[in-house]
Design an enzyme around this catalytic site. Structure first.
Site, PDB file in Angstrom:
ATOM      1  N   ASN A 142      -3.320  26.950  35.893  1.00 37.34           N
ATOM      2  CA  ASN A 142      -3.192  26.306  37.202  1.00 37.34           C
ATOM      3  C   ASN A 142      -4.212  25.189  37.344  1.00 37.34           C
ATOM      4  OD1 ASN A 142      -5.060  28.494  37.290  1.00 37.34           O
ATOM      5  ND2 ASN A 142      -4.964  28.591  39.503  1.00 37.34           N
ATOM      6  N   ILE A 143      -3.791  24.138  38.030  1.00 34.83           N
ATOM      7  CA  ILE A 143      -4.641  22.966  38.230  1.00 34.83           C
ATOM      8  C   ILE A 143      -4.657  22.627  39.715  1.00 34.83           C
ATOM      9  CG2 ILE A 143      -5.034  20.545  37.625  1.00 34.83           C
ATOM     10  CD1 ILE A 143      -3.590  21.078  34.964  1.00 34.83           C
ATOM     11  N   CYS A 157       0.969  25.199  39.611  1.00 36.47           N
ATOM     12  CA  CYS A 157       0.811  26.539  39.047  1.00 36.47           C
ATOM     13  C   CYS A 157       0.841  26.487  37.514  1.00 36.47           C
ATOM     14  CB  CYS A 157       1.941  27.447  39.502  1.00 36.47           C
ATOM     15  SG  CYS A 157       1.939  27.801  41.256  1.00 36.47           S
ATOM     16  N   GLU A 171       2.558  28.259  35.492  1.00 34.09           N
ATOM     17  CA  GLU A 171       3.925  28.334  34.953  1.00 34.09           C
ATOM     18  C   GLU A 171       4.549  26.948  34.861  1.00 34.09           C
ATOM     19  OE1 GLU A 171       2.515  30.064  37.358  1.00 34.09           O
ATOM     20  OE2 GLU A 171       3.518  31.972  37.715  1.00 34.09           O
ATOM     21  N   CYS A 179       5.376  32.199  41.853  1.00 35.50           N
ATOM     22  CA  CYS A 179       5.659  31.846  43.252  1.00 35.50           C
ATOM     23  C   CYS A 179       7.115  31.388  43.367  1.00 35.50           C
ATOM     24  CB  CYS A 179       4.700  30.757  43.733  1.00 35.50           C
ATOM     25  SG  CYS A 179       5.108  29.104  43.135  1.00 35.50           S
ATOM     26  N   CYS A 192       8.040  28.120  41.541  1.00 36.04           N
ATOM     27  CA  CYS A 192       8.127  28.292  40.077  1.00 36.04           C
ATOM     28  C   CYS A 192       9.375  29.081  39.697  1.00 36.04           C
ATOM     29  CB  CYS A 192       6.869  28.974  39.543  1.00 36.04           C
ATOM     30  SG  CYS A 192       5.428  27.878  39.539  1.00 36.04           S
TER      31      CYS A 192
HETATM   32  N1  THU Z   1      -0.877  30.333  40.971  1.00 37.54           N
HETATM   33  C1  THU Z   1      -0.326  30.156  39.741  1.00 37.54           C
HETATM   34  O1  THU Z   1      -0.796  29.329  38.949  1.00 37.54           O
HETATM   35  N2  THU Z   1       0.725  30.929  39.398  1.00 37.54           N
HETATM   36  C2  THU Z   1       1.217  31.943  40.152  1.00 37.54           C
HETATM   37  O2  THU Z   1       2.138  32.617  39.722  1.00 37.54           O
HETATM   38  C3  THU Z   1       0.666  32.211  41.472  1.00 37.54           C
HETATM   39  C4  THU Z   1      -0.345  31.244  41.955  1.00 37.54           C
HETATM   40  C5  THU Z   1      -2.069  29.560  41.316  1.00 37.54           C
HETATM   41  C6  THU Z   1      -1.898  28.486  42.342  1.00 37.54           C
HETATM   42  C7  THU Z   1      -3.312  28.370  42.882  1.00 37.54           C
HETATM   43  O3  THU Z   1      -4.045  27.504  42.031  1.00 37.54           O
HETATM   44  C8  THU Z   1      -3.882  29.765  42.753  1.00 37.54           C
HETATM   45  O4  THU Z   1      -3.054  30.442  41.826  1.00 37.54           O
HETATM   46  C9  THU Z   1      -3.927  30.546  44.047  1.00 37.54           C
HETATM   47  O5  THU Z   1      -2.694  30.555  44.664  1.00 37.54           O
END
Ligand code: THU
Length: 130
Positions: free
Chosen positions: A42-43, A53, A55, A86, A89
């Site tokens: 995630n960035i 995210c 994914e 989420c 995604c």
């Molecule tokens: N996030 C993801 O990268 N993937 C997920 O499946 C759920 C949420 C990240 C987004 C954000 O940077 C952090 O998690 C908190 O929501």
């Protein structure tokens, strides 16, 4: 590529997470049908809302490299509760990867396994535009 190896790839990707605001680091590893592993983390950024995210980072990396057919994805967090993708995604994975296997893990092991179809019933997709 075993599930354990894919988990390990997602764990490694997670160490690159830019999660300055949430502190919640996520790693993803997408396995293509021909055995390639494409990872993402995630960035986050200062606007918050432009966060991407793990994914989606993995998916965009793959598609931008011409990798378009997928088998499964592993998502890793350190949370005691497995982290499912989420809604955004799920939509994008459905559209670009189809009914792949979605494995949810922590730093030790895969904890849950789902088909994307079960996580995302009644999807909106290209066929609705016809
Ligand atoms: N996030 C993801 O990268 N993937 C997920 O499946 C759920 C949420 C990240 C987004 C954000 O940077 C952090 O998690 C908190 O929501």
């Amino acid at each position: 590529m075993t599930r354990a190896q894919l988990l390990q790839a997602a764990r490694k990707a997670r160490t690159q997470a830019i999660c300055t605001y949430s502190g919640f680091a996520v790693g993803a590893a997408l396995l293509s049908r021909d055995g390639q592993v494409i990872t993402g983390c995630n960035i986050e950024n200062a606007s918050y809302g432009l966060t991407v995210c793990a994914e989606r980072v993995a998916l965009w990396k793959a598609l931008s490299e011409g990798i378009t057919r997928f088998k499964r994805i592993v998502i890793v967090t350190e949370s005691p509760v497995p982290t499912p993708p989420c809604g955004a995604c799920r939509q994008l994975l459905w559209e670009f990867a189809g009914d792949i296997e979605v494995l949810l893990g922590d730093l030790q092991q895969v904890r849950e396994s789902h088909q994307l179809r079960a996580l995302f019933p009644t999807p909106f997709g290209a066929r609705n535009l016809r």
